[in-house]
Write an enzyme that holds these catalytic residues in place. Structure first.
Site, PDB file in Angstrom:
ATOM      1  N   TYR A  26      77.290 -73.843  78.197  1.00  0.00           N
ATOM      2  CA  TYR A  26      75.882 -74.159  78.436  1.00  0.00           C
ATOM      3  C   TYR A  26      75.467 -74.091  79.904  1.00  0.00           C
ATOM      4  CZ  TYR A  26      76.369 -75.817  73.682  1.00  0.00           C
ATOM      5  OH  TYR A  26      76.631 -75.892  72.347  1.00  0.00           O
ATOM      6  N   HIS A 101      67.613 -71.146  72.546  1.00  0.00           N
ATOM      7  CA  HIS A 101      68.992 -71.624  72.711  1.00  0.00           C
ATOM      8  C   HIS A 101      69.541 -71.132  74.048  1.00  0.00           C
ATOM      9  CE1 HIS A 101      69.340 -72.982  68.558  1.00  0.00           C
ATOM     10  NE2 HIS A 101      68.702 -71.873  68.222  1.00  0.00           N
TER      11      HIS A 101
END
Length: 155
Positions: A26, A101
């Site tokens: 991430y 996302h």
């Protein structure tokens, strides 16, 4: 003079841990960094930026957006793969929805390849880290402009 656009940006579970949770997946940007990216990308539009680890709270915010928002960007996180309740709430909206996302779910575990949210989203932006949000915000606002113009023509 037209009413200003208001964009809701909703974030699902564990996104409060951005920057420390699995940075190899991430990245190191924090949720505050992502908020700043969204606000810059929105230009003069208002941004309601929220995160919750609780499905019901996200659903309440989606319901709130029904009467206030011009468009909605949502990173449902894990709920995208599991929550029919989130899908049902999103189906009540008549505004553009963009799914967002940080990582590319299609390049990850098989269970991440299916998103219930995608069924109602105008589009999905994924895999570009925090830049995914910038792209999603710009797309949502463009769709909101088109939606408003179309509504004006049908009146």
């Amino acid at each position: 003079m037209p009413e200003p656009f208001l964009l809701y940006v909703l974030n699902g579970p564990n996104l409060n841990l951005l920057g420390v949770r699995e940075p190899e997946v991430y990245g190191r940007a924090t949720l505050d960094d992502v908020r700043a990216i969204c606000e810059r990308a929105a230009g003069g539009a208002g941004v309601v930026f929220r995160q919750s680890n609780h499905e019901g709270e996200l659903i309440d915010w989606i319901h709130e957006a029904r009467g206030k928002a011009s468009a909605l960007v949502i990173n449902p996180a894990g709920y995208g793969h599991t929550s029919v309740a989130l899908l049902d709430a999103l189906k009540t909206l008549s505004i553009p929805i963009v799914e967002c996302h940080l990582s590319n779910p299609a390049a990850r575990e098989r269970f991440r390849h299916r998103s219930h949210v995608s069924a109602v989203a105008a589009g999905v932006v994924s895999g570009f880290g925090p830049f995914s949000y910038e792209l999603a915000v710009k797309a949502a606002l463009r769709l909101a402009q088109e939606h408003r113009a179309a509504a004006g023509r049908s009146v």
